[in-house]
Design an enzyme around this catalytic site. Structure first.
Site, PDB file in Angstrom:
ATOM      1  N   HIS A  65      74.511  10.733  68.122  1.00  0.00           N
ATOM      2  CA  HIS A  65      74.843   9.719  67.113  1.00  0.00           C
ATOM      3  C   HIS A  65      74.591  10.226  65.699  1.00  0.00           C
ATOM      4  CE1 HIS A  65      75.067   7.017  70.514  1.00  0.00           C
ATOM      5  NE2 HIS A  65      73.807   7.258  70.815  1.00  0.00           N
ATOM      6  N   HIS A  95      66.947  10.951  59.724  1.00  0.00           N
ATOM      7  CA  HIS A  95      68.308  11.233  60.188  1.00  0.00           C
ATOM      8  C   HIS A  95      69.282  10.805  59.100  1.00  0.00           C
ATOM      9  CE1 HIS A  95      67.549   7.022  61.350  1.00  0.00           C
ATOM     10  NE2 HIS A  95      68.825   6.847  61.024  1.00  0.00           N
ATOM     11  N   HIS A  97      73.441   9.364  58.018  1.00  0.00           N
ATOM     12  CA  HIS A  97      74.721   8.741  58.350  1.00  0.00           C
ATOM     13  C   HIS A  97      75.723   9.253  57.313  1.00  0.00           C
ATOM     14  CE1 HIS A  97      72.828   5.755  61.070  1.00  0.00           C
ATOM     15  NE2 HIS A  97      71.805   5.888  60.225  1.00  0.00           N
ATOM     16  N   GLU A 107      75.420   3.396  54.912  1.00  0.00           N
ATOM     17  CA  GLU A 107      75.355   2.131  55.646  1.00  0.00           C
ATOM     18  C   GLU A 107      75.155   0.983  54.656  1.00  0.00           C
ATOM     19  OE1 GLU A 107      74.507   2.803  60.061  1.00  0.00           O
ATOM     20  OE2 GLU A 107      72.548   2.880  59.060  1.00  0.00           O
ATOM     21  N   HIS A 120      67.786   8.284  56.227  1.00  0.00           N
ATOM     22  CA  HIS A 120      66.778   7.314  56.640  1.00  0.00           C
ATOM     23  C   HIS A 120      65.525   8.036  57.121  1.00  0.00           C
ATOM     24  CE1 HIS A 120      70.133   4.148  57.593  1.00  0.00           C
ATOM     25  NE2 HIS A 120      69.832   4.205  56.303  1.00  0.00           N
ATOM     26  N   THR A 200      69.656   0.007  62.463  1.00  0.00           N
ATOM     27  CA  THR A 200      71.117  -0.070  62.280  1.00  0.00           C
ATOM     28  C   THR A 200      71.864   0.524  63.464  1.00  0.00           C
ATOM     29  OG1 THR A 200      71.252   2.048  61.106  1.00  0.00           O
ATOM     30  CG2 THR A 200      70.842   0.077  59.772  1.00  0.00           C
ATOM     31  N   THR A 201      71.118   0.906  64.500  1.00  0.00           N
ATOM     32  CA  THR A 201      71.723   1.395  65.746  1.00  0.00           C
ATOM     33  C   THR A 201      71.106   0.609  66.901  1.00  0.00           C
ATOM     34  OG1 THR A 201      70.021   3.117  65.941  1.00  0.00           O
ATOM     35  CG2 THR A 201      72.099   3.744  64.892  1.00  0.00           C
TER      36      THR A 201
END
Length: 262
Positions: A65, A95, A97, A107, A120, A200-201
């Site tokens: 992801h 991590h 995004h 995000e 994040h 958020t996941t």
């Protein structure tokens, strides 16, 4: 989509997560759109302090992801404290995004505007909880520091991560990544917005105190392109799906207050 299988495609993406993860429809979901003129300035919010001087990164991995850098969180060597937090929270991992070429990738958004990427840094409340897993399901269990990235010049330290990405191209790959201190990724200003939200996941647990830095950092298009060379898929899979657009869109605020430091 099985209980453990989710992604960012049409069939398994954010629009269908609620089918397997009911929290998706909860009252404190993340990310959100931050509208600065609607944010309340809270004079009681102090500075955030990042005690990362004795950081001990362990490895870097592709979890299918995102790309994740894990830290030794067995003690309080690397913590965030101050601001909206009642006690220190230990650094667990960070991590990213990001979007496809020419696409949005952050995000959180600011007044509807997005950035190309969002970093994040995930911390957990080791004062109140015995393990990260326990903290991840509690209302005050996690604190996530969000940093926006925009394109511009090369980031002088981010290359340490982007240069390692070829080693974790495929889902499930992991390699040693020792001696990296994320303090070098912080912008010069630590002014922030904060609100109560969620992961958020999936499983989208509503356990996060979000601290979003107002000032973005810069990376080059070349550095960003290295993230897009990662794959959502494992080496043995026939279909090789490029990892990009791995973000969840903003969720309804549902009456929550976003507060601002200085």
């Amino acid at each position: 989509m099985s209980e453990n299988r989710w992604g960012y495609g049409k069939e398994d993406g954010p629009s269908v997560w609620h089918k397997h993860y009911p929290s998706a429809k909860g009252n404190r979901q993340s990310p959100i759109d931050i509208i600065p003129h609607q944010v309340s300035h809270d004079p009681s919010l102090g500075q955030i302090v990042l005690n990362y001087d004795q950081c001990t990164s362990i490895n870097i991995s592709n979890n299918g992801h995102s790309v994740v850098v894990e830290f030794d969180d067995s003690d309080d060597r690397s913590v965030i404290l101050g601001g909206p937090l009642d006690n220190p929270y230990r650094l667990k991992q960070f991590h990213f995004h990001w979007g496809g070429k020419g696409c949005r990738g952050s995000e959180h958004t600011v007044a509807g505007n997005c950035y190309v990427s969002e970093l994040h840094l995930v911390h957990w409340n080791a004062v109140k909880f015995r393990t990260y897993s326990d903290a991840a399901t509690a209302p005050d269990g996690l604190a996530v520091l969000g940093i926006f990235l925009e394109t511009g010049d090369d980031h002088r330290w981010l290359h340490m991560i982007t240069d390692a990405l070829y080693m974790v191209k495929f889902k499930g790959s992991v390699t040693d990544f020792k001696g990296f201190n994320p303090k070098c990724l912080l912008p010069s200003s630590l002014h922030y917005w904060t609100y109560l939200g969620s992961l958020t996941t999936p499983p989208l647990d509503e356990s996060v105190t979000w601290i979003i830095l107002k000032e973005p950092i810069t990376l080059s298009e070349r550095q960003l392109s290295k993230f897009r060379m990662l794959l959502f898929t494992a080496e043995e899979e026939d279909q090789r799906m490029r990892m990009e657009n791995n973000f969840r869109p903003p969720q309804p605020l549902k009456g929550r207050k976003v507060r601002s430091s200085v």
